[in-house]
Design a protein around this motif. Structure first.
Motif, PDB file in Angstrom:
ATOM      1  N   THR A  23     -65.387 -90.924  21.527  1.00  0.00           N
ATOM      2  CA  THR A  23     -65.155 -90.388  20.189  1.00  0.00           C
ATOM      3  C   THR A  23     -66.438 -90.533  19.386  1.00  0.00           C
ATOM      4  O   THR A  23     -67.455 -90.999  19.889  1.00  0.00           O
ATOM      5  N   ALA A  45     -56.002 -78.276  17.896  1.00  0.00           N
ATOM      6  CA  ALA A  45     -55.233 -79.179  18.754  1.00  0.00           C
ATOM      7  C   ALA A  45     -53.850 -78.647  19.083  1.00  0.00           C
ATOM      8  O   ALA A  45     -53.314 -78.912  20.165  1.00  0.00           O
ATOM      9  N   CYS A  52     -60.473 -82.870  22.492  1.00  0.00           N
ATOM     10  CA  CYS A  52     -59.408 -83.013  21.498  1.00  0.00           C
ATOM     11  C   CYS A  52     -60.053 -83.301  20.144  1.00  0.00           C
ATOM     12  O   CYS A  52     -60.082 -84.447  19.690  1.00  0.00           O
ATOM     13  N   LEU A  97     -60.777 -84.029  16.375  1.00  0.00           N
ATOM     14  CA  LEU A  97     -59.924 -84.733  15.422  1.00  0.00           C
ATOM     15  C   LEU A  97     -60.535 -84.717  14.031  1.00  0.00           C
ATOM     16  O   LEU A  97     -61.649 -84.266  13.811  1.00  0.00           O
ATOM     17  N   CYS A 148     -62.743 -86.925  21.840  1.00  0.00           N
ATOM     18  CA  CYS A 148     -62.004 -86.743  20.587  1.00  0.00           C
ATOM     19  C   CYS A 148     -62.864 -87.113  19.379  1.00  0.00           C
ATOM     20  O   CYS A 148     -62.576 -88.087  18.682  1.00  0.00           O
ATOM     21  N   MET A 180     -53.612 -87.380  15.100  1.00  0.00           N
ATOM     22  CA  MET A 180     -53.523 -87.803  16.505  1.00  0.00           C
ATOM     23  C   MET A 180     -52.147 -87.481  17.081  1.00  0.00           C
ATOM     24  O   MET A 180     -52.039 -87.058  18.232  1.00  0.00           O
ATOM     25  N   VAL A 187     -58.699 -93.840  16.871  1.00  0.00           N
ATOM     26  CA  VAL A 187     -58.692 -93.611  18.313  1.00  0.00           C
ATOM     27  C   VAL A 187     -58.745 -94.936  19.061  1.00  0.00           C
ATOM     28  O   VAL A 187     -57.994 -95.167  20.025  1.00  0.00           O
ATOM     29  N   ALA A 206     -67.139 -81.635  20.201  1.00  0.00           N
ATOM     30  CA  ALA A 206     -66.428 -81.815  21.468  1.00  0.00           C
ATOM     31  C   ALA A 206     -67.047 -80.962  22.568  1.00  0.00           C
ATOM     32  O   ALA A 206     -67.151 -81.389  23.734  1.00  0.00           O
ATOM     33  N   LEU A 236     -52.505 -86.910  21.186  1.00  0.00           N
ATOM     34  CA  LEU A 236     -53.572 -87.743  21.734  1.00  0.00           C
ATOM     35  C   LEU A 236     -53.049 -88.953  22.513  1.00  0.00           C
ATOM     36  O   LEU A 236     -53.634 -89.303  23.551  1.00  0.00           O
TER      37      LEU A 236
END
Length: 382
Positions: free
Chosen positions: A290, A55, A39, A41, A6, A273, A308, A20, A278
């Motif tokens: 992350t 997402a 994922c 972000l 993420c 998130m 995160v 990612a 998430l």
């Protein structure tokens, strides 16, 4: 092995999606059978719309709007039909990245185009809107947005105000009777990553005006003009939110969103998130990786890796941060749930040398992290 990837974007090098993807390649080299969950972000700033669309599977829509200087530009926004939710990124219409250095003019730039995006969302049947406030070229406290949505701002002679924050010094009357009535039932959340008030030495003009082209004299002019806007707004609304934490975000757009749209101001990373689901991914993860361009003490203010880490800490999950660089105070991130943090460089190199290698370096660091993780599990008999 379940691995959640993420990252935020790596500024000037990789967007969050590309980051990612590079991370996933490294994980798979280390553990081909790993279950990888990308994922991408963002924290409400640049790239947030892209992260939300990726997402959630939202539809990307485009609309010709006015940019910060009133020129036509094609702006994207997101439409999540199943939730009747619009994703509106201020920077798509009124972003600083669309202006050259010579064009930056905090006195005259306008958020009119943001209002046009809201109109499109209402026309689509939006019941909820997420407004992303990073990257603005504007310092008009959302006055342009209000004009696009039907409000009338006039001076003492009854003339409509010119675009931009400086013109608000001449504001005499704010007539909200023409505002689109559909706004009354629109549930708005605004993503902010600052807690500045609208006015004063910590306000929108003083703190963020200079990066938008404001000289010291311009800052004083703008602060006084926004104070006039706040005074007239208080008379029209019967309430005053100029001191609200986050009111100064995006040149005062936080003030307009809260005052006129009834928006709730929340940290951008929390909003994104949640939309990306998430927390559910973290709950099933064995390892979370992350990252973003820089990790330092200021990251604690609400940057993606810390958001995160805080979410993972609540579930007792390990988090590794991969950053382009580690700056002063980065060690404080351990208290927020970061298990380990690493810079990407594999040897001495300049920024110009590092940027084109970001994907390669990110992939290599992920491979190393997962190999180390597997070695740990093997040693412990896991």
């Amino acid at each position: 092995m379940n691995v959640v990837l993420c990252p935020d974007s790596f500024k000037d090098a990789l967007g969050a999606n590309a980051a990612a993807h590079a991370m996933a390649e490294g994980v798979k080299r280390a553990c081909a059978e790993a279950s990888v969950h990308p994922c991408p972000l963002a924290d409400g700033g640049e790239g947030s719309l892209e992260a939300l669309i990726s997402a959630t599977g939202a539809e990307r829509r485009e609309l010709e709007v006015q940019d910060a200087l009133g020129r036509a530009r094609l702006a994207s926004w997101g439409w999540l039909a199943r939730e009747r939710t619009a994703f509106i990124e201020l920077a798509e219409a009124s972003g600083l990245q669309h202006l050259s250095s010579a064009e930056r003019s905090a006195l005259h730039t306008s958020t009119f185009g943001v209002g046009e995006l809201f109109q499109a969302a209402l026309d689509a049947g939006a019941e909820k809107a997420l407004l992303l406030l990073g990257g603005s070229a504007t310092n008009d406290a959302g006055a342009g947005m209000l004009q696009a949505l039907g409000a009338t701002l006039t001076d003492r002679e009854g003339n409509a105000l010119a675009p931009g924050g400086a013109a608000l010094a001449e504001l005499e009357t704010l007539d909200l009777s023409g505002l689109d009535p559909r706004l009354a039932s629109l549930d708005v959340e605004a993503a902010v990553d600052v807690d500045n008030p609208l006015l004063g030495k910590c306000g929108a003009s003083a703190v963020f005006g200079p990066q938008k082209g404001a000289t010291p004299d311009d800052v004083a002019t703008l602060d006084a003009a926004l104070a006039r806007f706040a005074d007239v707004s208080a008379q029209a609304l019967g309430g005053d939110l100029r001191e609200l934490a986050g009111a100064g975000a995006a040149g005062g757009m936080g003030f307009a969103a809260a005052s006129f749209l009834g928006a709730t101001l929340k940290p951008g990373i929390e909003i994104i998130m949640r939309q990306a689901n998430l927390p559910a991914l973290i709950e099933q993860a064995d390892l979370i990786i992350t990252g973003e361009g820089r990790l330092d003490g200021q990251s604690l203010a609400g940057k993606t890796p810390i958001g995160v880490a805080r979410a993972a800490k609540r579930l007792g999950k390990p988090v590794v941060v991969l950053a382009g660089s580690l700056g002063d105070g980065w060690q404080a991130c351990f208290d927020e749930g970061v298990t380990a943090a690493f810079a990407l460089a594999d040897g001495p190199m300049s920024l110009d040398e590092a940027l084109p290698r970001t994907a390669e370096l990110l992939s290599a660091r992920c491979e190393g992290v997962v190999r180390l993780w597997q070695g740990r599990l093997t040693a412990s008999g896991g």
